[in-house]
Design a protein around this motif. Structure first.
Motif, PDB file in Angstrom:
ATOM      1  N   TYR A  63      38.730  42.585  54.191  1.00 45.83           N
ATOM      2  CA  TYR A  63      40.007  42.749  53.499  1.00 45.83           C
ATOM      3  C   TYR A  63      40.436  44.214  53.594  1.00 45.83           C
ATOM      4  O   TYR A  63      39.611  45.124  53.486  1.00 45.83           O
ATOM      5  CB  TYR A  63      39.886  42.353  52.025  1.00 45.83           C
ATOM      6  N   SER A  92      26.803  37.354  48.594  1.00 43.56           N
ATOM      7  CA  SER A  92      27.649  36.479  47.779  1.00 43.56           C
ATOM      8  C   SER A  92      28.072  35.205  48.500  1.00 43.56           C
ATOM      9  O   SER A  92      28.705  34.340  47.918  1.00 43.56           O
ATOM     10  CB  SER A  92      28.902  37.232  47.325  1.00 43.56           C
ATOM     11  N   PRO A 110      32.725  37.693  44.628  1.00 42.03           N
ATOM     12  CA  PRO A 110      34.069  37.869  45.201  1.00 42.03           C
ATOM     13  C   PRO A 110      35.179  37.661  44.167  1.00 42.03           C
ATOM     14  O   PRO A 110      36.176  38.383  44.164  1.00 42.03           O
ATOM     15  CB  PRO A 110      34.134  36.814  46.305  1.00 42.03           C
ATOM     16  N   GLU A 111      34.980  36.684  43.289  1.00 30.89           N
ATOM     17  CA  GLU A 111      35.972  36.435  42.238  1.00 30.89           C
ATOM     18  C   GLU A 111      35.921  37.520  41.165  1.00 30.89           C
ATOM     19  O   GLU A 111      36.953  37.945  40.647  1.00 30.89           O
ATOM     20  CB  GLU A 111      35.729  35.064  41.596  1.00 30.89           C
ATOM     21  N   TYR A 163      35.079  40.657  41.522  1.00 31.50           N
ATOM     22  CA  TYR A 163      35.579  41.934  42.024  1.00 31.50           C
ATOM     23  C   TYR A 163      36.873  41.793  42.828  1.00 31.50           C
ATOM     24  O   TYR A 163      37.207  42.696  43.603  1.00 31.50           O
ATOM     25  CB  TYR A 163      34.519  42.589  42.908  1.00 31.50           C
ATOM     26  N   ASP A 164      37.605  40.712  42.646  1.00 32.83           N
ATOM     27  CA  ASP A 164      38.817  40.528  43.459  1.00 32.83           C
ATOM     28  C   ASP A 164      39.873  41.602  43.187  1.00 32.83           C
ATOM     29  O   ASP A 164      40.770  41.824  44.011  1.00 32.83           O
ATOM     30  CB  ASP A 164      39.395  39.122  43.299  1.00 32.83           C
ATOM     31  N   LEU A 224      40.085  44.365  46.154  1.00 30.07           N
ATOM     32  CA  LEU A 224      40.929  44.174  47.338  1.00 30.07           C
ATOM     33  C   LEU A 224      42.405  44.204  46.958  1.00 30.07           C
ATOM     34  O   LEU A 224      43.254  44.655  47.731  1.00 30.07           O
ATOM     35  CB  LEU A 224      40.560  42.891  48.078  1.00 30.07           C
ATOM     36  N   GLN A 225      42.726  43.760  45.741  1.00 25.38           N
ATOM     37  CA  GLN A 225      44.113  43.827  45.269  1.00 25.38           C
ATOM     38  C   GLN A 225      44.564  45.273  45.071  1.00 25.38           C
ATOM     39  O   GLN A 225      45.757  45.570  45.128  1.00 25.38           O
ATOM     40  CB  GLN A 225      44.248  43.040  43.967  1.00 25.38           C
ATOM     41  N   GLN A 261      33.000  41.112  53.096  1.00 24.33           N
ATOM     42  CA  GLN A 261      32.388  40.032  52.313  1.00 24.33           C
ATOM     43  C   GLN A 261      31.651  39.068  53.243  1.00 24.33           C
ATOM     44  O   GLN A 261      32.242  38.477  54.141  1.00 24.33           O
ATOM     45  CB  GLN A 261      33.479  39.284  51.544  1.00 24.33           C
ATOM     46  N   ASN A 316      30.159  35.645  54.133  1.00 27.68           N
ATOM     47  CA  ASN A 316      30.403  34.269  53.704  1.00 27.68           C
ATOM     48  C   ASN A 316      29.183  33.381  53.868  1.00 27.68           C
ATOM     49  O   ASN A 316      29.128  32.292  53.290  1.00 27.68           O
ATOM     50  CB  ASN A 316      31.573  33.675  54.495  1.00 27.68           C
ATOM     51  N   LYS A 374      34.890  41.330  34.048  1.00 27.54           N
ATOM     52  CA  LYS A 374      35.857  41.738  35.073  1.00 27.54           C
ATOM     53  C   LYS A 374      36.744  42.863  34.560  1.00 27.54           C
ATOM     54  O   LYS A 374      36.990  43.849  35.270  1.00 27.54           O
ATOM     55  CB  LYS A 374      36.715  40.548  35.513  1.00 27.54           C
ATOM     56  N   GLN A 394      36.809  46.581  36.227  1.00 27.17           N
ATOM     57  CA  GLN A 394      38.054  47.098  36.797  1.00 27.17           C
ATOM     58  C   GLN A 394      38.355  48.483  36.241  1.00 27.17           C
ATOM     59  O   GLN A 394      38.721  49.398  36.984  1.00 27.17           O
ATOM     60  CB  GLN A 394      39.210  46.145  36.505  1.00 27.17           C
TER      61      GLN A 394
END
Length: 265
Positions: free
Chosen positions: A7, A23, A49-50, A52-53, A56-57, A64, A66, A247, A251
């Motif tokens: 990303y 992950s 991934p969810e 720390y999303d 990437l935002q 990452q 897979n 989260k 953040q």
């Protein structure tokens, strides 16, 4: 699905790379057909991934994985190919983290070599490419190797909420580790310095470059998934309240970390 996902690969505003090697949950069908039927494959860095999303935002470059770590673990050294079933020292696991045989028939040396060439080497080639690209623009690059963990019955080790690993201040500065510790403490996390995880292969390998500050961050399952004991199991969901609280805290911490990095301290 690709073996790994990148990303913000071409965004060069930040001297930071995020790495998520454990992950993934993907197991290719040709490999799954050789595994013991009904096998439980625990010890994934579930839902990172969810969690720390927001990274990437926010424009961070994120690599990452897979693939399930059992297939070919990026956080192992290439020399770790035959160690009698101890997952801590195998690239291609022969047993689960609970000591159960993964395959109906032992993998051949050629099969292990093929896994390394197909899955392990491309991951590291991409990570090195991302680092080299950043170093063309920035004097220093920060690599965050993100993990999570549970307390397992076969590992009699008491851990804190977060374990920071930088090979005892050799892959990043003590000042940077202490800054991270302070930020985590302020959000209510207890933090351990390099114990029991000082960083696997990724942290020291890439941190050997003096222009790369590399640190592993391990977060305990109970701090973001659910406040309970975790055994030999595969997870399918989280406690929403626990997950959301974690989260939001992470953040905020990463924004402070970014300010620290950009300030040039």
């Amino acid at each position: 699905m690709e073996n790994f996902t990148v990303y913000n690969e071409k965004i060069d505003e930040l001297p930071v790379i995020i790495d998520l090697p454990h992950s993934g949950t993907l197991i290719p069908e040709d490999i799954k057909s050789k595994m013991v039927p009904g096998l439980i494959c625990p010890n994934v860095d579930w839902f990172l991934p969810e969690l720390y999303d927001f990274l990437l935002q926010s424009g961070f470059t994120v690599l990452q994985n897979n693939l399930h770590r059992y297939i070919a673990d990026p956080n192992r050294d290439l020399s770790m190919i035959d160690v009698d079933g101890d997952y801590r020292y195998e690239i291609v696991y022969s047993q689960t983290t609970f000591g159960k045989s993964i395959y109906q028939t032992k993998l051949t040396d050629e099969e292990i070599k093929q896994r390394i060439n197909q899955f392990y080497r491309p991951y590291h080639a991409k990570l090195q490419e991302l680092i080299d690209h950043k170093l063309e623009k920035f004097d220093k690059v920060y690599l965050f190797d993100l993990h999570s963990f549970a307390e397992y019955p076969h590992e009699d080790v008491k851990t804190e909420d977060v374990v920071l690993g930088n090979h005892f201040d050799t892959t990043s500065s003590a000042d940077f580790r202490e800054f991270l510790t302070k930020q985590l403490n302020q959000k209510g996390y207890t933090v351990s310095n390099n114990h029991p995880f000082s960083g696997g292969f990724i942290t020291p390998h890439y941190g050997d470059n003096k222009r790369v500050e590399s640190i592993q961050i391990g977060l305990a399952y109970h701090m973001y998934i659910e406040n309970r004991y975790f055994g030999e199991e595969e997870l399918s969901g989280v406690d929403v309240g626990t997950f959301t609280t974690s989260k939001n805290s992470l953040q905020s911490i990463f924004m402070e970390v970014l300010n620290y990095i950009l300030s040039g301290k």
